[in-house]
Design an enzyme around this catalytic site. Structure first.
Site: not given
Ligand code: ADP
Length: 389
Positions: A11, A180, A376
């Site tokens: 990420n 998101h 996530e």
């Protein structure tokens, strides 16, 4: 494939590259190792890694570029996990535009198409793609998968995605994309597993972290969200303003502020930080006695409650609320403030359960109010395995 095959999740943001290493063969489990390179582009870039045993090691990076950080991270992985065991890489990519509504293999053609979307997310998209490009050069045989923050919202009806702008601009992609999405998908998956009946109903999820948004889920699908074309819209955040009369931007321009100064104000000097003048950090504001800190928190809570009312309209009612991310999972006072303003919808909290950050925090007789940790990285790992298996 070797028995100890691993999956790397990356990420990459403007000043950090977060990573997590999962065993390929243990779907549903957490990562073995995780960490981040942070302070990239700054004076003191560092790499922090947490090993399987939970010990944390931290070192200075010789250069503050993303490329150097990635190379050092790969070297560290080689030392600790074994480069050869790396079976695939999953990336968080902020923008999938209208075409990428599910995770994809990051082929050169797909990366070119995603690069072309950089104008939609100039502060994030190039950083998200850079490690994928670098890995494609370093390890061309390694499969890479892109997972998008916008994809989960592509189930929304057109009425929820449209701005009231001239049609030409809608056709040119000025839409409410929402973000998101990987967090909401992770929460929806957890609901489906642990609360299968509720997962089929009307649920609003609040992802309240440094960035913040809300999502209306109908039977696990996104039907509306508070973020729009960029991650500036909707709720006030740590440093971002949230929804703003666009006339304010024109006024600031007329006042002589440059485009970059306005961008800096809206993205980095607004939100909790701007309102309080003290901090972007909710914990610090809740601990502070300063009236400006209390005012900032009050506005944050008020705006979140109002937006929940709006999403309840999109859902035609509301059966449960879920809080997730740093503030949603930990800030009992914020949950309390928001839920108090939703008493008209029948919601009430159990003060003790809420204070203890329990999983279910509603009072008896209230519809469910749940605190569910987001995941996530775990969602990216799931998608990557699913696409490559
Ligand atoms: P990011 O969006 O960067 O992943 P997080 O989800 O970690 O951010 O959320 C960070 C926010 O959560 C900060 O405002 C922080 O103060 C808040 N937070 C974390 N723990 C607590 C706590 N115990 N009480 C209140 N706020 C908290």
């Amino acid at each position: 494939m070797s028995a100890d095959a691993t999956l790397l999740v990356l990420n990459a943001g403007s000043s950090s590259i977060k990573f997590a290493v999962y065993p390929w063969d243990a779907p549903g489990g957490g990562p073995d190792r995780k960490g981040q390179a942070h302070g990239l582009g700054g004076d003191r870039p560092r790499l922090r890694m947490t090993t399987a045993g939970g010990e944390t090691a931290e070192e200075d990076l010789a250069e503050s570029t993303h490329r150097h950080a990635l190379q050092r991270l790969l070297d560290w992985l080689d030392e600790h996990v074994g480069y050869g065991s790396l079976h695939a890489v999953g990336h968080r990519i902020v923008h999938g535009g209208t075409d990428f509504h599910a995770p994809v293999r990051l082929t050169d053609a797909n990366m070119d198409a995603l690069e072309a979307l950089s104008g939609l997310a100039p502060l994030h998209q190039p950083h998200n793609l850079a490690p994928a490009r670098a890995l494609a050069e370093l390890r061309p045989e390694l499969p890479q998968v892109g997972c998008f923050d916008t994809a989960f919202h592509r189930t929304q009806p057109a009425v929820a995605q449209r701005f009231a702008l001239p049609r030409e601009w809608t056709q040119r992609g000025v839409l409410r994309y929402g973000f998101h999405g990987l967090s909401y998908e992770a929460v929806a998956a957890r609901l489906a597993q642990d609360y299968p009946d509720l997962a089929q109903r009307r649920v609003i999820v609040g992802h309240l972290g440094n960035g913040a948004s809300l999502c209306a889920l109908d039977a696990g699908r996104s039907v509306a969200t508070s973020m729009g074309f960029t991650a500036l819209d909707g709720l006030p955040m740590g440093q971002r303003c949230g929804a703003l009369d666009p006339g304010v931007v024109l006024y600031l321009l007329d006042q002589g502020l440059s485009r970059d100064e306005i961008e800096d104000m809206l993205y980095h000097r607004s939100g909790l930080l701007g309102m309080s003048g003290i901090s972007h950090d909710m914990r610090q504001l809740l601990d502070s006695d300063a009236p400006a800190a209390a005012e900032a928190v009050a506005t944050y809570v008020y705006r979140a409650a109002r937006e929940i009312g709006s999403l309840a309209v999109a859902l035609g009612g509301l059966d449960a609320l879920v809080f997730t991310a740093g503030i949603g999972e930990n800030a009992a006072a914020v949950r309390q403030g928001i839920v108090e303003q939703l008493a008209w919808l029948g919601f009430r909290l159990d003060t003790e359960a809420n204070r203890a950050n329990r999983r279910a925090v509603q009072a008896e007789g209230s519809p469910p109010v749940l605190v569910i940790p987001t995941d996530e990285e775990g969602m990216i790992a799931r998608h990557t395995r699913a696409l490559l298996s």
